[in-house]
Scaffold this motif. Structure first.
Motif, PDB file in Angstrom:
ATOM      1  N   ILE A  10       0.857  -1.186   0.000  1.00  0.00           N
ATOM      2  CA  ILE A  10       0.000   0.000   0.000  1.00  0.00           C
ATOM      3  C   ILE A  10       0.889   1.230   0.000  1.00  0.00           C
ATOM      4  N   PRO A  11       0.776   2.062  -1.047  1.00  0.00           N
ATOM      5  CA  PRO A  11       1.626   3.262  -1.072  1.00  0.00           C
ATOM      6  C   PRO A  11       1.229   4.233   0.030  1.00  0.00           C
ATOM      7  N   MET A  12       2.228   4.750   0.707  1.00  0.00           N
ATOM      8  CA  MET A  12       1.991   5.745   1.750  1.00  0.00           C
ATOM      9  C   MET A  12       3.050   6.806   1.620  1.00  0.00           C
ATOM     10  N   SER A  13       2.628   7.994   1.303  1.00  0.00           N
ATOM     11  CA  SER A  13       3.598   9.063   1.125  1.00  0.00           C
ATOM     12  C   SER A  13       4.074   9.569   2.475  1.00  0.00           C
ATOM     13  N   TYR A  14       5.270  10.098   2.484  1.00  0.00           N
ATOM     14  CA  TYR A  14       5.822  10.695   3.693  1.00  0.00           C
ATOM     15  C   TYR A  14       4.925  11.820   4.181  1.00  0.00           C
ATOM     16  N   ALA A  15       4.340  12.567   3.237  1.00  0.00           N
ATOM     17  CA  ALA A  15       3.494  13.707   3.588  1.00  0.00           C
ATOM     18  C   ALA A  15       2.327  13.276   4.461  1.00  0.00           C
ATOM     19  N   SER A  16       1.653  12.197   4.106  1.00  0.00           N
ATOM     20  CA  SER A  16       0.501  11.790   4.894  1.00  0.00           C
ATOM     21  C   SER A  16       0.918  11.185   6.226  1.00  0.00           C
ATOM     22  N   ALA A  17       2.118  10.618   6.307  1.00  0.00           N
ATOM     23  CA  ALA A  17       2.590   9.984   7.527  1.00  0.00           C
ATOM     24  C   ALA A  17       2.993  10.997   8.595  1.00  0.00           C
ATOM     25  N   GLN A  18       3.364  12.198   8.209  1.00  0.00           N
ATOM     26  CA  GLN A  18       3.872  13.147   9.203  1.00  0.00           C
ATOM     27  C   GLN A  18       2.799  14.049   9.784  1.00  0.00           C
ATOM     28  N   TRP A  19       1.565  13.963   9.328  1.00  0.00           N
ATOM     29  CA  TRP A  19       0.514  14.859   9.773  1.00  0.00           C
ATOM     30  C   TRP A  19      -0.467  14.150  10.697  1.00  0.00           C
ATOM     31  N   LYS A  20      -0.952  14.880  11.684  1.00  0.00           N
ATOM     32  CA  LYS A  20      -1.972  14.366  12.586  1.00  0.00           C
ATOM     33  C   LYS A  20      -3.278  14.184  11.814  1.00  0.00           C
ATOM     34  N   TYR A  21      -3.530  15.088  10.886  1.00  0.00           N
ATOM     35  CA  TYR A  21      -4.714  15.010  10.031  1.00  0.00           C
ATOM     36  C   TYR A  21      -4.375  15.636   8.687  1.00  0.00           C
ATOM     37  N   LYS A  22      -4.892  15.052   7.619  1.00  0.00           N
ATOM     38  CA  LYS A  22      -4.716  15.625   6.281  1.00  0.00           C
ATOM     39  C   LYS A  22      -6.064  15.627   5.589  1.00  0.00           C
ATOM     40  N   GLY A  23      -6.479  16.819   5.126  1.00  0.00           N
ATOM     41  CA  GLY A  23      -7.732  16.942   4.405  1.00  0.00           C
ATOM     42  C   GLY A  23      -7.572  16.533   2.947  1.00  0.00           C
ATOM     43  N   THR A  24      -8.643  16.628   2.202  1.00  0.00           N
ATOM     44  CA  THR A  24      -8.603  16.322   0.782  1.00  0.00           C
ATOM     45  C   THR A  24      -8.060  17.525   0.018  1.00  0.00           C
ATOM     46  N   TYR A  25      -7.575  17.262  -1.172  1.00  0.00           N
ATOM     47  CA  TYR A  25      -7.027  18.334  -2.001  1.00  0.00           C
ATOM     48  C   TYR A  25      -8.141  19.169  -2.611  1.00  0.00           C
ATOM     49  N   SER A  26      -7.926  20.466  -2.601  1.00  0.00           N
ATOM     50  CA  SER A  26      -8.833  21.425  -3.216  1.00  0.00           C
ATOM     51  C   SER A  26      -7.965  22.469  -3.903  1.00  0.00           C
ATOM     52  N   GLU A  27      -8.113  22.577  -5.205  1.00  0.00           N
ATOM     53  CA  GLU A  27      -7.304  23.511  -5.994  1.00  0.00           C
ATOM     54  C   GLU A  27      -5.806  23.243  -5.825  1.00  0.00           C
ATOM     55  N   GLY A  28      -5.448  21.965  -5.693  1.00  0.00           N
ATOM     56  CA  GLY A  28      -4.046  21.572  -5.626  1.00  0.00           C
ATOM     57  C   GLY A  28      -3.415  21.612  -4.252  1.00  0.00           C
ATOM     58  N   LEU A  29      -4.162  22.034  -3.227  1.00  0.00           N
ATOM     59  CA  LEU A  29      -3.635  22.106  -1.864  1.00  0.00           C
ATOM     60  C   LEU A  29      -4.529  21.333  -0.911  1.00  0.00           C
ATOM     61  N   ALA A  30      -3.916  20.741   0.107  1.00  0.00           N
ATOM     62  CA  ALA A  30      -4.662  20.043   1.154  1.00  0.00           C
ATOM     63  C   ALA A  30      -4.315  20.657   2.499  1.00  0.00           C
ATOM     64  N   SER A  31      -5.320  20.811   3.343  1.00  0.00           N
ATOM     65  CA  SER A  31      -5.059  21.295   4.694  1.00  0.00           C
ATOM     66  C   SER A  31      -4.461  20.149   5.505  1.00  0.00           C
ATOM     67  N   VAL A  32      -3.536  20.499   6.396  1.00  0.00           N
ATOM     68  CA  VAL A  32      -2.888  19.518   7.263  1.00  0.00           C
ATOM     69  C   VAL A  32      -2.794  20.070   8.683  1.00  0.00           C
ATOM     70  N   MET A  33      -2.892  19.158   9.647  1.00  0.00           N
ATOM     71  CA  MET A  33      -2.736  19.535  11.054  1.00  0.00           C
ATOM     72  C   MET A  33      -1.450  18.905  11.582  1.00  0.00           C
ATOM     73  N   ASP A  34      -0.619  19.733  12.221  1.00  0.00           N
ATOM     74  CA  ASP A  34       0.626  19.209  12.786  1.00  0.00           C
ATOM     75  C   ASP A  34       0.400  18.703  14.218  1.00  0.00           C
ATOM     76  N   ASP A  35       1.456  18.277  14.871  1.00  0.00           N
ATOM     77  CA  ASP A  35       1.358  17.729  16.230  1.00  0.00           C
ATOM     78  C   ASP A  35       0.978  18.767  17.274  1.00  0.00           C
ATOM     79  N   ASN A  36       1.051  20.047  16.918  1.00  0.00           N
ATOM     80  CA  ASN A  36       0.661  21.134  17.826  1.00  0.00           C
ATOM     81  C   ASN A  36      -0.762  21.613  17.562  1.00  0.00           C
ATOM     82  N   ASP A  37      -1.505  20.834  16.773  1.00  0.00           N
ATOM     83  CA  ASP A  37      -2.893  21.160  16.403  1.00  0.00           C
ATOM     84  C   ASP A  37      -3.012  22.477  15.632  1.00  0.00           C
TER      85      ASP A  37
END
Length: 87
Positions: A10-37
């Protein structure tokens, strides 16, 4: 062992692994939440485009999005993170 083999396929990008939460892409960007919320945005390569500094963030629409800071003040920012309007 079978589970480990299946999971390795199962492919898992580093980007998705480092975020507490990752939203869906909209206009080429996705919102992400770090460990500090804190919220920010990444592009499709996983590069941080807008630093995680916001209490909340929403998907982009027509090149803009709403974000809120820790004090509850709201802003509209563009896809570079520049504040276009504050409320």
């Amino acid at each position: 062992l079978l589970v480990a083999v299946v999971l390795s396929l199962i492919p898992m990008s580093y980007a998705s692994a480092q975020w507490k939460y990752k939203g869906t892409y909209s206009e080429g960007l996705a919102s992400v939440m770090d460990d500090n919320d804190k919220w920010g945005f990444i592009d499709k390569t996983g590069e941080v485009v807008i630093t995680c500094q916001w209490k909340s963030a929403f998907p982009f629409r027509k090149g803009l999005t709403n974000v809120k800071d820790a004090d509850g003040k709201e802003y509209i920012i563009d896809k570079t993170g520049k504040i276009v309007k504050s409320f």
